[in-house]
Motif scaffolding. Structure first.
Motif, PDB file in Angstrom:
ATOM      1  N   ILE A   1       0.640  -0.954  -0.270  1.00  0.00           N
ATOM      2  CA  ILE A   1      -0.193   0.145   0.303  1.00  0.00           C
ATOM      3  C   ILE A   1       0.801   1.522   0.057  1.00  0.00           C
ATOM      4  O   ILE A   1       1.009   2.005  -0.329  1.00  0.00           O
ATOM      5  N   ALA A   2       1.832   1.080   0.825  1.00  0.00           N
ATOM      6  CA  ALA A   2       2.837   2.547   0.787  1.00  0.00           C
ATOM      7  C   ALA A   2       3.241   2.641  -0.292  1.00  0.00           C
ATOM      8  O   ALA A   2       3.683   4.039  -0.861  1.00  0.00           O
TER       9      ALA A   2
ATOM     10  N   THR B   1       2.589  -6.340 -10.252  1.00  0.00           N
ATOM     11  CA  THR B   1       2.192  -5.825  -9.030  1.00  0.00           C
ATOM     12  C   THR B   1       0.537  -6.406  -8.924  1.00  0.00           C
ATOM     13  O   THR B   1      -0.036  -6.279 -10.133  1.00  0.00           O
ATOM     14  N   ASP B   2       0.053  -7.446  -7.898  1.00  0.00           N
ATOM     15  CA  ASP B   2      -1.529  -7.662  -7.993  1.00  0.00           C
ATOM     16  C   ASP B   2      -1.900  -6.894  -7.872  1.00  0.00           C
ATOM     17  O   ASP B   2      -2.238  -7.125  -6.718  1.00  0.00           O
ATOM     18  N   LEU B   3      -2.991  -6.471  -8.031  1.00  0.00           N
ATOM     19  CA  LEU B   3      -3.832  -5.936  -8.035  1.00  0.00           C
ATOM     20  C   LEU B   3      -5.585  -6.212  -6.686  1.00  0.00           C
ATOM     21  O   LEU B   3      -5.894  -5.588  -6.343  1.00  0.00           O
ATOM     22  N   GLY B   4      -5.772  -7.189  -7.281  1.00  0.00           N
ATOM     23  CA  GLY B   4      -6.422  -8.001  -6.455  1.00  0.00           C
ATOM     24  C   GLY B   4      -6.016  -8.004  -4.665  1.00  0.00           C
ATOM     25  O   GLY B   4      -6.784  -8.179  -3.681  1.00  0.00           O
ATOM     26  N   GLU B   5      -5.081  -8.680  -4.669  1.00  0.00           N
ATOM     27  CA  GLU B   5      -4.103  -8.866  -3.292  1.00  0.00           C
ATOM     28  C   GLU B   5      -4.105  -7.170  -2.202  1.00  0.00           C
ATOM     29  O   GLU B   5      -4.221  -7.112  -1.644  1.00  0.00           O
ATOM     30  N   LEU B   6      -4.106  -6.668  -3.349  1.00  0.00           N
ATOM     31  CA  LEU B   6      -3.929  -4.699  -2.989  1.00  0.00           C
ATOM     32  C   LEU B   6      -5.324  -4.443  -2.622  1.00  0.00           C
ATOM     33  O   LEU B   6      -5.104  -4.168  -1.201  1.00  0.00           O
ATOM     34  N   ALA B   7      -6.160  -4.964  -3.207  1.00  0.00           N
ATOM     35  CA  ALA B   7      -6.824  -4.707  -2.933  1.00  0.00           C
ATOM     36  C   ALA B   7      -8.354  -5.090  -1.736  1.00  0.00           C
ATOM     37  O   ALA B   7      -8.454  -4.636  -0.852  1.00  0.00           O
ATOM     38  N   SER B   8      -7.960  -6.487  -1.566  1.00  0.00           N
ATOM     39  CA  SER B   8      -8.233  -7.159  -0.337  1.00  0.00           C
ATOM     40  C   SER B   8      -7.372  -6.500   0.439  1.00  0.00           C
ATOM     41  O   SER B   8      -7.986  -6.974   1.677  1.00  0.00           O
ATOM     42  N   ALA B   9      -5.845  -6.130   0.764  1.00  0.00           N
ATOM     43  CA  ALA B   9      -5.848  -5.842   1.920  1.00  0.00           C
ATOM     44  C   ALA B   9      -5.996  -4.385   2.426  1.00  0.00           C
ATOM     45  O   ALA B   9      -4.942  -3.475   3.093  1.00  0.00           O
ATOM     46  N   ILE B  10      -6.253  -3.449   1.298  1.00  0.00           N
ATOM     47  CA  ILE B  10      -7.014  -2.225   1.591  1.00  0.00           C
ATOM     48  C   ILE B  10      -7.654  -1.865   2.468  1.00  0.00           C
ATOM     49  O   ILE B  10      -9.040  -2.443   2.658  1.00  0.00           O
ATOM     50  N   THR B  11      -7.881  -1.567   4.488  1.00  0.00           N
ATOM     51  CA  THR B  11      -8.887  -1.567   4.990  1.00  0.00           C
ATOM     52  C   THR B  11      -8.846   0.242   5.427  1.00  0.00           C
ATOM     53  O   THR B  11      -7.413   0.693   4.511  1.00  0.00           O
ATOM     54  N   PHE B  12      -9.638   0.532   6.002  1.00  0.00           N
ATOM     55  CA  PHE B  12      -9.019   1.993   6.263  1.00  0.00           C
ATOM     56  C   PHE B  12      -8.144   2.607   7.427  1.00  0.00           C
ATOM     57  O   PHE B  12      -7.324   3.446   6.816  1.00  0.00           O
ATOM     58  N   SER B  13      -7.731   1.635   8.096  1.00  0.00           N
ATOM     59  CA  SER B  13      -6.576   1.923   8.888  1.00  0.00           C
ATOM     60  C   SER B  13      -5.561   1.899   8.342  1.00  0.00           C
ATOM     61  O   SER B  13      -4.440   2.454   8.497  1.00  0.00           O
ATOM     62  N   ASN B  14      -4.954   0.820   7.516  1.00  0.00           N
ATOM     63  CA  ASN B  14      -3.673   0.193   6.749  1.00  0.00           C
ATOM     64  C   ASN B  14      -3.963   1.593   5.439  1.00  0.00           C
ATOM     65  O   ASN B  14      -2.809   2.151   5.368  1.00  0.00           O
TER      66      ASN B  14
END
Length: 428
Positions: free
Chosen positions: A201-202, A331-344
C-alpha cells in the motif's frame, strides 16, 4: 501532429508496429523469449505512456505516462487481457533474466560518473542524515496516527514503520520477518504477511507522492534542482566533459565498465566482505562505493565518463517503459484491494508523509534541495526496493538520482535492519 512522436516514431508508424506486435501475441506467434517479451512490454508501455502524458492533472501531479504504464499494465493482467503465457514471459524478462538489475547497473554508473567530484563527495556525506530524517519523520507521524486508532507506539514502529522504511521486500520485509522469528520464536510468515501488505500500500502512495512532488517542483522551482543533483547552488556536470567527442566504440567501453563495477560489487558482497559488523551489504551498495571512489580519484578518463552518462540517458529515456510495465505486471491488484482497510491506508499514507517531511527538512539543513531529498532519501526508502525506486524516480522525473535511491534501498535498508534488531529485542 507533425511534430508529435511516440517513442521517437511518427504516430502512424508506432501504431502499425504496436498492432503487429499485439496481433502476433494473440495469435501465439510471438516467442516468449527476451525479444518477444520486450516487444509486448514496449507496445503496452508506449500506449499507456502517451495516454498518461495527455490526461490533465494526472500528467502534472500523479506521474503522467509512466505511472499509467505501471497501473495500466497491472490492470491488464488482473482482468486477464494479456495471455498468461506472455505474462509469465514478461515476468521472466524482468526478474529471472534480470533486466531490472542491468538497468540499475547502467544508471548507477552513469549517474555517479556524471557528477563533479567535490559535489559527489559532499552530497554523499550528507545523505545518511537525510535518510535518518525520513525514518524519524515516518516514525513520528506513524505513532501519532497509530494513537488515533488505538495502536501502541511500539506496535506502530514494529508492524508499520519498519516494513515500509526497510528499503523494499527482499532487503527489508523478508529479513525483518527473519529477525522477528529469531527474537520471538513465532513463524516469520506471521510477521511477513502483514509487513508485505502495508509495504505494498505504501509503495503505491510513494509513487503517487513522487508525481505530486514533481508537480510542486515545477511550480515552486526554488525547492528543487534540475533532477540530476541534490545539492543547492552547485553544477552537477564537470565542465571538462562538455567538449568531449565520442565514437560508437566508446559506448561499448562504458558498457563493459558498468558491468565490471557490478562484478566487483558481487565479488565483495558474495565472497570477500559480505557483512560489516553483522550487517549484510548489498551488491549495489558496494558498487556505488567503488564507482564513487573511481570518480573521486579521477581513475576514469573523461570520455569514458561521458559515454557512461550518455548510455545512462538512453536507458532512462527509452528502456524505462519496459521497467514500468514489468513492475506493473508484478503488482497484483486483487491482493492489494483485499489488503485495503481504512486503518491500513491511513497509516501507510501518514508514514509516507512523515518520510517526505523528515527527509526534506534534514536534507535542506545539509544543503540539499528539499523535494529531491524527499524523493530519494524519503520515498525511495518507503517503496518496494529496486523496482519501487525506478517507479518513484520515473514518476518524479528524476531518474538521474538513481545512485542516491539505491543508497536508500541498500544502505538505508541496512540501517533499518539494525534499528529493527534493537526495537524487536526491547519490545518483543
Amino acid at each position: 501532429m507533425k511534430n508529435v512522436k511516440f517513442l521517437g516514431l511518427p504516430p502512424y508508424l508506432a501504431a502499425v508496429l504496436i498492432v503487429i506486435c499485439v496481433t502476433a501475441m494473440y495469435m501465439g506467434a510471438l516467442p516468449t523469449d527476451l525479444g518477444g517479451a520486450f516487444a509486448i512490454m514496449l507496445s503496452i508501455g508506449v500506449v499507456f505512456n502517451e495516454i498518461g502524458k495527455r490526461i490533465p492533472i494526472w500528467n502534472t501531479y500523479i506521474g503522467g505516462g509512466l505511472v499509467l504504464a505501471f497501473l495500466g499494465s497491472s490492470a491488464l493482467v488482473y482482468f486477464n487481457v494479456i495471455p498468461k503465457t506472455y505474462v509469465e514471459a514478461m515476468n521472466w524478462a524482468t526478474e529471472d533474466a534480470n533486466f531490472l538489475t542491468l538497468f540499475i547497473v547502467i544508471l548507477i554508473t552513469g549517474s555517479i560518473l556524471g557528477l563533479e567530484r567535490k559535489l559527489l563527495l559532499k552530497s554523499m556525506a550528507g545523505y545518511i542524515p537525510a535518510i535518518l530524517g525520513g525514518v524519524a519523520g515516518a516514525a513520528l507521524l506513524g505513532i501519532i496516527t497509530g494513537l488515533l486508532f488505538g495502536i501502541n507506539p511500539a506496535d506502530v514502529v514494529i508492524r508499520y514503520v519498519l516494513p515500509v522504511m526497510g528499503g523494499g521486500n527482499g532487503a527489508g520485509a523478508v529479513p525483518l520477518s527473519q529477525i522477528y522469528e529469531k527474537t520471538t520464536g513465532q513463524p516469520a510468515a506471521s510477521y511477513y504477511s502483514f509487513a508485505i501488505t502495508i509495504l505494498t500500500i505504501a509503495n503505491i502512495f510513494a509513487i503517487i507522492a513522487a508525481g505530486l512532488l514533481n508537480g510542486i517542483g515545477k511550480r515552486a522551482t526554488a525547492l528543487t534542482g534540475d533532477g540530476k543533483t541534490l545539492m543547492r547552488n552547485s553544477e552537477e556536470i564537470a565542465a571538462e566533459k562538455d567538449d568531449v567527442k565520442l565514437s560508437m566504440i566508446d559506448y561499448g567501453g562504458a558498457f563493459l565498465l558498468s558491468l565490471t563495477f557490478y562484478a566487483l560489487g558481487c565479488l565483495f558482497s558474495e565472497v570477500l566482505l559480505p557483512t560489516i559488523f553483522g550487517v549484510q551489504i548489498h551488491t549495489f551498495a558496494y558498487m556505488i562505493v567503488f564507482v564513487v571512489i573511481a570518480n573521486a580519484l579521477g581513475l576514469i578518463p573523461a570520455y569514458v565518463r561521458k559515454a557512461a552518462t550518455v548510455l545512462q540517458s538512453f536507458f532512462t529515456k527509452n528502456m524505462i517503459l519496459i521497467i514500468m510495465v514489468g513492475v506493473g505486471i508484478d503488482t497484483d491488484l486483487g491482493e492489494l484491494a483485499s489488503a485495503i482497510t481504512f486503518s491500513n491506508v491511513v497509516m501507510a499514507l501518514m508514514i509516507i508523509i512523515g518520510a517526505i517531511l523528515g527527509s526534506a527538512i534534514i536534507g535542506y539543513l545539509v544543503g540539499f534541495y528539499p523535494i529531491d531529498s524527499a524523493v530519494t532519501a524519503g520515498l525511495c526508502m518507503a517503496n518496494r526496493g529496486g523496482s519501487g525506486d525506478l517507479a518513484v524516480l520515473g514518476a518524479s522525473e528524476r531518474m538521474d538520482l538513481i545512485s542516491y535511491a539505491q543508497l536508500s534501498s541498500r544502505l538505508g535498508g541496512g540501517l533499518v535492519l539494525v534499528i529493527g534488531s534493537i526495537v524487536f529485542g526491547m519490545f518483543l
